[in-house]
Design a protein around this motif. Sequence first.
Motif, PDB file in Angstrom:
ATOM      1  N   ALA A 160       0.811  -1.216   0.000  1.00  0.00           N
ATOM      2  CA  ALA A 160       0.000   0.000   0.000  1.00  0.00           C
ATOM      3  C   ALA A 160       0.843   1.264   0.000  1.00  0.00           C
ATOM      4  O   ALA A 160       0.403   2.304  -0.469  1.00  0.00           O
ATOM      5  N   SER A 161       2.072   1.203   0.524  1.00  0.00           N
ATOM      6  CA  SER A 161       2.889   2.414   0.616  1.00  0.00           C
ATOM      7  C   SER A 161       3.141   3.021  -0.756  1.00  0.00           C
ATOM      8  O   SER A 161       3.006   4.233  -0.947  1.00  0.00           O
ATOM      9  N   LEU A 162       3.495   2.202  -1.724  1.00  0.00           N
ATOM     10  CA  LEU A 162       3.753   2.719  -3.061  1.00  0.00           C
ATOM     11  C   LEU A 162       2.452   3.042  -3.786  1.00  0.00           C
ATOM     12  O   LEU A 162       2.403   3.943  -4.626  1.00  0.00           O
ATOM     13  N   ALA A 163       1.386   2.331  -3.436  1.00  0.00           N
ATOM     14  CA  ALA A 163       0.099   2.574  -4.086  1.00  0.00           C
ATOM     15  C   ALA A 163      -0.468   3.937  -3.734  1.00  0.00           C
ATOM     16  O   ALA A 163      -1.145   4.564  -4.554  1.00  0.00           O
ATOM     17  N   VAL A 164      -0.220   4.414  -2.501  1.00  0.00           N
ATOM     18  CA  VAL A 164      -0.821   5.681  -2.076  1.00  0.00           C
ATOM     19  C   VAL A 164       0.097   6.874  -2.313  1.00  0.00           C
ATOM     20  O   VAL A 164      -0.329   8.011  -2.140  1.00  0.00           O
ATOM     21  N   LEU A 165       1.331   6.649  -2.728  1.00  0.00           N
ATOM     22  CA  LEU A 165       2.246   7.765  -2.959  1.00  0.00           C
ATOM     23  C   LEU A 165       1.705   8.735  -4.012  1.00  0.00           C
ATOM     24  O   LEU A 165       1.700   9.951  -3.788  1.00  0.00           O
ATOM     25  N   PRO A 166       1.230   8.273  -5.181  1.00  0.00           N
ATOM     26  CA  PRO A 166       0.662   9.215  -6.153  1.00  0.00           C
ATOM     27  C   PRO A 166      -0.534   9.985  -5.592  1.00  0.00           C
ATOM     28  O   PRO A 166      -0.707  11.171  -5.893  1.00  0.00           O
ATOM     29  N   LEU A 167      -1.352   9.325  -4.771  1.00  0.00           N
ATOM     30  CA  LEU A 167      -2.517   9.998  -4.198  1.00  0.00           C
ATOM     31  C   LEU A 167      -2.100  11.092  -3.224  1.00  0.00           C
ATOM     32  O   LEU A 167      -2.689  12.184  -3.212  1.00  0.00           O
ATOM     33  N   MET A 168      -1.077  10.850  -2.415  1.00  0.00           N
ATOM     34  CA  MET A 168      -0.609  11.859  -1.469  1.00  0.00           C
ATOM     35  C   MET A 168      -0.065  13.083  -2.199  1.00  0.00           C
ATOM     36  O   MET A 168      -0.317  14.223  -1.810  1.00  0.00           O
ATOM     37  N   LEU A 169       0.675  12.863  -3.282  1.00  0.00           N
ATOM     38  CA  LEU A 169       1.214  13.983  -4.060  1.00  0.00           C
ATOM     39  C   LEU A 169       0.094  14.752  -4.758  1.00  0.00           C
ATOM     40  O   LEU A 169       0.094  15.986  -4.790  1.00  0.00           O
ATOM     41  N   PHE A 170      -0.857  14.021  -5.332  1.00  0.00           N
ATOM     42  CA  PHE A 170      -1.969  14.653  -6.047  1.00  0.00           C
ATOM     43  C   PHE A 170      -2.827  15.485  -5.111  1.00  0.00           C
ATOM     44  O   PHE A 170      -3.338  16.542  -5.489  1.00  0.00           O
ATOM     45  N   HIS A 171      -2.970  15.004  -3.866  1.00  0.00           N
ATOM     46  CA  HIS A 171      -3.795  15.707  -2.885  1.00  0.00           C
ATOM     47  C   HIS A 171      -3.298  17.133  -2.658  1.00  0.00           C
ATOM     48  O   HIS A 171      -4.078  18.095  -2.721  1.00  0.00           O
ATOM     49  N   GLN A 172      -1.997  17.291  -2.406  1.00  0.00           N
ATOM     50  CA  GLN A 172      -1.473  18.625  -2.153  1.00  0.00           C
ATOM     51  C   GLN A 172      -1.492  19.479  -3.418  1.00  0.00           C
ATOM     52  O   GLN A 172      -1.780  20.679  -3.370  1.00  0.00           O
ATOM     53  N   MET A 173      -1.239  18.860  -4.570  1.00  0.00           N
ATOM     54  CA  MET A 173      -1.262  19.605  -5.829  1.00  0.00           C
ATOM     55  C   MET A 173      -2.650  20.169  -6.105  1.00  0.00           C
ATOM     56  O   MET A 173      -2.797  21.341  -6.496  1.00  0.00           O
ATOM     57  N   GLN A 174      -3.693  19.367  -5.901  1.00  0.00           N
ATOM     58  CA  GLN A 174      -5.045  19.843  -6.185  1.00  0.00           C
ATOM     59  C   GLN A 174      -5.458  20.954  -5.219  1.00  0.00           C
ATOM     60  O   GLN A 174      -6.181  21.878  -5.614  1.00  0.00           O
ATOM     61  N   LEU A 175      -4.996  20.914  -3.979  1.00  0.00           N
ATOM     62  CA  LEU A 175      -5.309  21.986  -3.045  1.00  0.00           C
ATOM     63  C   LEU A 175      -4.709  23.311  -3.511  1.00  0.00           C
ATOM     64  O   LEU A 175      -5.377  24.362  -3.485  1.00  0.00           O
ATOM     65  N   MET A 176      -3.457  23.280  -3.926  1.00  0.00           N
ATOM     66  CA  MET A 176      -2.775  24.503  -4.336  1.00  0.00           C
ATOM     67  C   MET A 176      -3.390  25.090  -5.599  1.00  0.00           C
ATOM     68  O   MET A 176      -3.671  26.296  -5.688  1.00  0.00           O
ATOM     69  N   VAL A 177      -3.645  24.241  -6.592  1.00  0.00           N
ATOM     70  CA  VAL A 177      -4.186  24.721  -7.865  1.00  0.00           C
ATOM     71  C   VAL A 177      -5.622  25.207  -7.694  1.00  0.00           C
ATOM     72  O   VAL A 177      -6.000  26.268  -8.212  1.00  0.00           O
ATOM     73  N   CYS A 178      -6.435  24.448  -6.966  1.00  0.00           N
ATOM     74  CA  CYS A 178      -7.841  24.821  -6.820  1.00  0.00           C
ATOM     75  C   CYS A 178      -8.021  26.069  -5.964  1.00  0.00           C
ATOM     76  O   CYS A 178      -9.000  26.796  -6.129  1.00  0.00           O
ATOM     77  N   ALA A 179      -7.079  26.345  -5.054  1.00  0.00           N
ATOM     78  CA  ALA A 179      -7.160  27.583  -4.281  1.00  0.00           C
ATOM     79  C   ALA A 179      -7.016  28.798  -5.198  1.00  0.00           C
ATOM     80  O   ALA A 179      -7.769  29.776  -5.084  1.00  0.00           O
ATOM     81  N   VAL A 180      -6.071  28.738  -6.114  1.00  0.00           N
ATOM     82  CA  VAL A 180      -5.893  29.820  -7.079  1.00  0.00           C
ATOM     83  C   VAL A 180      -7.119  29.937  -7.978  1.00  0.00           C
ATOM     84  O   VAL A 180      -7.632  31.037  -8.239  1.00  0.00           O
ATOM     85  N   LEU A 181      -7.622  28.805  -8.438  1.00  0.00           N
ATOM     86  CA  LEU A 181      -8.760  28.791  -9.351  1.00  0.00           C
ATOM     87  C   LEU A 181     -10.022  29.321  -8.670  1.00  0.00           C
ATOM     88  O   LEU A 181     -10.802  30.071  -9.275  1.00  0.00           O
ATOM     89  N   ALA A 182     -10.229  28.947  -7.406  1.00  0.00           N
ATOM     90  CA  ALA A 182     -11.414  29.411  -6.691  1.00  0.00           C
ATOM     91  C   ALA A 182     -11.405  30.921  -6.534  1.00  0.00           C
ATOM     92  O   ALA A 182     -12.436  31.583  -6.695  1.00  0.00           O
ATOM     93  N   ARG A 183     -10.259  31.489  -6.231  1.00  0.00           N
ATOM     94  CA  ARG A 183     -10.182  32.946  -6.080  1.00  0.00           C
ATOM     95  C   ARG A 183     -10.369  33.649  -7.417  1.00  0.00           C
ATOM     96  O   ARG A 183     -10.934  34.737  -7.482  1.00  0.00           O
ATOM     97  N   ARG A 184      -9.921  33.016  -8.489  1.00  0.00           N
ATOM     98  CA  ARG A 184     -10.144  33.615  -9.804  1.00  0.00           C
ATOM     99  C   ARG A 184     -11.637  33.603 -10.146  1.00  0.00           C
ATOM    100  O   ARG A 184     -12.169  34.596 -10.656  1.00  0.00           O
ATOM    101  N   HIS A 185     -12.313  32.489  -9.867  1.00  0.00           N
ATOM    102  CA  HIS A 185     -13.757  32.439 -10.095  1.00  0.00           C
ATOM    103  C   HIS A 185     -14.470  33.493  -9.256  1.00  0.00           C
ATOM    104  O   HIS A 185     -15.411  34.140  -9.731  1.00  0.00           O
ATOM    105  N   ALA A 186     -14.037  33.666  -8.011  1.00  0.00           N
ATOM    106  CA  ALA A 186     -14.657  34.668  -7.149  1.00  0.00           C
ATOM    107  C   ALA A 186     -14.465  36.070  -7.714  1.00  0.00           C
ATOM    108  O   ALA A 186     -15.376  36.904  -7.688  1.00  0.00           O
TER     109      ALA A 186
END
Length: 365
Positions: A293-319
């Motif tokens: 499971a350690s290697l299986a969840v590594l992409p998910l952990m990286l994607f999680h932080q990436m989506q937070l950073m990108v969507c924060a910028v996108l949400a403020r642009r929509h606002a």
Amino acid sequence: MRRPHLPSRLPLDPYVPALLGTVGLAALFPARGAGATAAGGAATAAVALLFFLYGARLSTREALDGLRHWRLHVTVLICTFVLFPVLGLAARALVPTVLTPPLHSGLLFLCLVPSTVQSSIAFTSIARGNVPAAICAGSFSSLAGILLTPLLAAGLLGGGIGGFSSGSVLKIALQLLLPFLLGQALRPRIGGFLVRRKAVLGYVDRGSILLVVYTAFSAGMAAGIWHRVSAVRLGALLAVEAVLLAVMLLVTWYGAQRLGFGREDRIAIQFAGAKKSLAAGLPMASVLFGAQASLAVLPLMLFHQMQLMVCAVLARRHAGDAGADADTGAADADTGAAADAGAELPAGRVAEVSPGPQHPAPHAR
């Protein structure tokens, strides 16, 4: 063209350092022997408790009420459980030149987990979107993921990671679905108690996931799995995930536009349909993949932080776009009102509503 407003600080989920610290702890002090057995048993109990609490806190009535906006929810489900897996399968063409087979399997697992709930709601609210729709869409996705994620994993991953097999579907039904249904059954009795202690139970949720992460990465250390991942491969994985996120953000936004959804609904579809849940994915991975499971969840952990950073910028642009549209609408309304007022005045009185200075007629002295 107005440039997007970038926040002064990109959001770092406080939970991410805790996850990374847990990974570091597992790397330095992995559980072995009897300790590994005890940690594994505790992680199993923690996952069952986690899904019991999910079931006890999910309002069945609210979920059923949200079915009235079924087109939006079906769109989010298709993005989450159809488009994402198709892109994950397409990434197989990158093996072995860009991704190793285990990293691709982890990436494909990332594409199979359900959408987020909390962050989808938060970003939809910031962007002035349809928040009730985001709540229902995230809840439906999480509920569907309990069944669809293991079924899709059985069909698409097969034996791609460690000990995963179709028999894991029964295991996940017993460890995840059964506690969830038990929580739903007991919700009338304990639901109010859980709502009143939401903050405390949040620590229980996150603590359970940290225990799962520690157990998974301890098993990975014992198996020597990290010797197979280089810094170059990790960089390549980040690049692939950035492309994956960008494609899904574009598809959810412009696809929803083509389907005739309004701006607020499109925002909810974008944030619920282009993101993946770390909280749901980690426990599922521990059940499905065991020691791998350690290697299986590594992409998910990286994607999680990436989506937070990108969507924060996108949400403020929509606002910002929503604010600009509101200002433009108000200005147009004022202009229209003035024009209507001028049209209703007699011809000799038009000068009284003119904003400029009034000059005497040429013959008047």
